[in-house]
Scaffold this motif. Structure first.
Motif, PDB file in Angstrom:
ATOM      1  N   ALA A  13       0.836  -1.208   0.000  1.00 23.90           N
ATOM      2  CA  ALA A  13       0.000   0.000   0.000  1.00 23.90           C
ATOM      3  C   ALA A  13       0.871   1.258   0.000  1.00 23.90           C
ATOM      4  CB  ALA A  13      -0.941  -0.011   1.213  1.00 23.90           C
ATOM      5  N   GLU A  33       9.222   0.718   9.640  1.00 31.88           N
ATOM      6  CA  GLU A  33      10.097   0.112  10.651  1.00 31.88           C
ATOM      7  C   GLU A  33      10.826  -1.130  10.135  1.00 31.88           C
ATOM      8  OE1 GLU A  33       8.421  -2.370  13.808  1.00 31.88           O
ATOM      9  OE2 GLU A  33       6.444  -1.725  13.159  1.00 31.88           O
ATOM     10  N   ALA A  39       2.707  -8.703   5.888  1.00 32.02           N
ATOM     11  CA  ALA A  39       1.820  -9.366   4.917  1.00 32.02           C
ATOM     12  C   ALA A  39       2.415  -9.264   3.512  1.00 32.02           C
ATOM     13  CB  ALA A  39       0.437  -8.735   4.965  1.00 32.02           C
ATOM     14  N   SER A  40       2.893  -8.080   3.157  1.00 33.71           N
ATOM     15  CA  SER A  40       3.408  -7.906   1.788  1.00 33.71           C
ATOM     16  C   SER A  40       4.654  -8.765   1.538  1.00 33.71           C
ATOM     17  CB  SER A  40       3.748  -6.438   1.523  1.00 33.71           C
ATOM     18  OG  SER A  40       2.597  -5.632   1.659  1.00 33.71           O
ATOM     19  N   VAL A  46       0.189 -13.087  -6.204  1.00 29.20           N
ATOM     20  CA  VAL A  46      -0.680 -13.512  -7.305  1.00 29.20           C
ATOM     21  C   VAL A  46      -1.875 -12.568  -7.449  1.00 29.20           C
ATOM     22  CG1 VAL A  46      -2.270 -15.332  -8.054  1.00 29.20           C
ATOM     23  CG2 VAL A  46      -0.052 -15.926  -7.084  1.00 29.20           C
ATOM     24  N   ILE A 164      10.303   3.151  13.942  1.00 31.02           N
ATOM     25  CA  ILE A 164       8.914   2.915  14.342  1.00 31.02           C
ATOM     26  C   ILE A 164       8.215   4.262  14.493  1.00 31.02           C
ATOM     27  CG2 ILE A 164       7.425   2.028  16.182  1.00 31.02           C
ATOM     28  CD1 ILE A 164       9.534  -0.089  16.716  1.00 31.02           C
ATOM     29  N   GLY A 192      -0.840  -1.382   7.454  1.00 33.15           N
ATOM     30  CA  GLY A 192      -1.339  -2.753   7.530  1.00 33.15           C
ATOM     31  C   GLY A 192      -2.029  -3.047   8.851  1.00 33.15           C
ATOM     32  N   TRP A 242       6.646 -21.379  -3.401  1.00 39.55           N
ATOM     33  CA  TRP A 242       5.850 -20.897  -2.250  1.00 39.55           C
ATOM     34  C   TRP A 242       4.660 -21.851  -2.135  1.00 39.55           C
ATOM     35  CZ3 TRP A 242       0.894 -19.297  -1.404  1.00 39.55           C
ATOM     36  CH2 TRP A 242       0.621 -18.244  -0.512  1.00 39.55           C
ATOM     37  N   ASN A 309      -5.834   1.045   3.400  1.00 41.60           N
ATOM     38  CA  ASN A 309      -5.671  -0.178   4.194  1.00 41.60           C
ATOM     39  C   ASN A 309      -6.861  -1.102   3.921  1.00 41.60           C
ATOM     40  OD1 ASN A 309      -4.925  -2.038   6.266  1.00 41.60           O
ATOM     41  ND2 ASN A 309      -4.023  -0.376   7.439  1.00 41.60           N
ATOM     42  N   CYS A 316      -2.174  -7.009  -3.762  1.00 40.54           N
ATOM     43  CA  CYS A 316      -1.424  -6.823  -5.020  1.00 40.54           C
ATOM     44  C   CYS A 316      -2.281  -6.211  -6.109  1.00 40.54           C
ATOM     45  CB  CYS A 316      -0.897  -8.158  -5.530  1.00 40.54           C
ATOM     46  SG  CYS A 316       0.272  -8.855  -4.430  1.00 40.54           S
TER      47      CYS A 316
END
Ligand SMILES: Cc1cc2nc3c(=O)[nH]c(=O)nc-3n(C[C@H](O)[C@H](O)[C@H](O)COP(=O)(O)OP(=O)(O)OC[C@H]3O[C@@H](n4cnc5c(N)ncnc54)[C@H](O)[C@@H]3O)c2cc1C
Length: 345
Positions: A13, A33, A39-40, A46, A164, A192, A242, A309, A316
């Protein structure tokens, strides 16, 4: 330092938003940070137009895919990296019911799915009993390469602060914000799952979801497809794939679990015919929510504060599209999709 925007977070994002803001001659500073398992960073990258057990088109996919392709290809040119690939999902129907569900959608979703695919090509590598389908086009984004290359660009241009962000140090005034030595017109949270800790977003219906992944070395498996049955196998790099993922709504921590590992290995042993070895096991939390729609825009009561968010399981595809839609809104007052606009809360 004085900028138009402070952006918190450089996941997909924050990356897409800061890139597109700079392209449109806005100035920004990104604070991230640099956590290892966001998550990314754990995502497979995909963009699949047809998902779920009923094989229906995902929300807005006909609009979202062209913008995603355009933005990732523009980033490839801008950063001189290869991150975008057009590919296909080979869907190994795991049960008779799933085969029937797929076949039922063959006409309705004919732009994306077909059963015209040769089984013999895949018999060398996989066991399967309920036939195959193909989903195409799909896109595969090398998100980790993109995040690293964008981070390098930001550092080279003094646009990244690696620390941070502490909300207690944020000071709001009319039409501007101050954070330490930075003065900005607006601050945008692209942080996130950490947005749940912010005092500004208590009203948003986040419902976080944990996902786990194994990295598997499979020499000799062709790398030009995404393979899917109950799990997905997606080429990562060299001969590493993966394998994922879980969707856990109830979890106590964000760590990899033995339970997922043994379930994934059991499924892989039944599916894959050729030898493999396990390289790594990671986990992260998705910024999902009960509405399954993003949160985009400035807060009506606090217009110096914005958010991009709630990208859930589809960062993606949604990040490039909604970063673009929001910037068009800032420039030309074109609307932000009602279902995605944070002003709905
Ligand atoms: C296992 C798994 C597989 C997935 N696969 C796919 C997929 O194939 N396709 C797809 O589209 N989506 C996928 N997703 C979903 C996708 O990962 C998310 O939608 C997306 O990554 C969310 O991006 P984000 O930038 O909002 O959040 P994040 O990636 O979490 O980024 C937030 C950033 O903010 C930073 N940050 C947070 N708090 C602070 C702070 N206080 N100070 C400074 N920095 C901070 C973090 O370090 C991080 O860099 C997957 C997710 C998981 C977990």
């Amino acid at each position: 330092m004085e900028v138009d925007f402070i952006i918190i977070g450089q996941g997909i994002a924050g990356t897409m938003l800061s890139y597109q803001l700079l392209q449109n001659n806005f100035s920004c500073i990104v604070i991230d940070e640099s956590r290892p398992f966001t998550a990314s960073k754990v995502a497979s990258g995909v963009i699949n137009p047809i998902t779920g057990r009923r094989f229906v088109k995902t929300w807005m996919i006909d609009d979202v895919m062209p913008i995603a392709k355009q933005q990732y290809q523009a980033l490839e040119n801008f950063l001189q990296i290869a991150i975008f690939q057009e590919t296909k999902v080979i869907d190994f129907h795991p049960t008779l019911q799933m085969q029937q569900a797929f076949n039922k959608r063959l006409i309705k979703e004919k732009d994306y799915i077909t059963d015209e695919i040769s089984s013999s090509t895949y018999q060398e590598y996989f066991n399967f009993h309920y036939g195959l389908g193909k989903i195409a086009p799909c896109y595969l984004i090398d998100i980790n390469k993109l995040l690293s290359a964008w981070k390098k660009y930001l550092i080279e241009h003094n646009i990244l602060i690696e620390e941070i962000f502490n909300e207690a140090d944020l000071v709001l005034e009319d039409n501007q914000v101050f954070y330490k030595n930075i003065k900005a017109k607006k601050i945008i949270y692209c942080n996130g799952v950490n947005a749940v800790q912010s005092k500004w977003f208590k009203q948003l219906p986040f419902a976080l979801n944990k996902g786990e992944v194994l990295f598997i070395k499979i020499p000799n498996l062709p790398t030009n497809n995404i393979y899917k049955n109950s799990f997905s196998l997606i080429h990562w790099k060299d001969d590493i794939f993966w394998l994922g993922s879980s969707y856990e709504w109830n979890f106590n921590d964000e760590l990899p679990s033995e339970e997922f590992k043994s379930k994934a290995i059991k499924a892989l042993d039944q599916w894959l015919k050729i030898p493999y070895s396990i390289i790594d096991h990671v986990a992260s939390i998705r910024p999902t929510n009960t509405e399954r729609r993003p949160f985009i825009g400035f807060l009506p009561q606090q217009p110096q504060i914005g958010i991009l968010n709630g990208l859930g399981t589809k960062g993606c595809s949604l990040a490039p599209y909604f970063a673009n839609e929001w910037i068009q809104n800032m420039l030309h007052q074109t609307p932000i999709q009602k279902e995605a606009n944070v002003n709905r809360f």
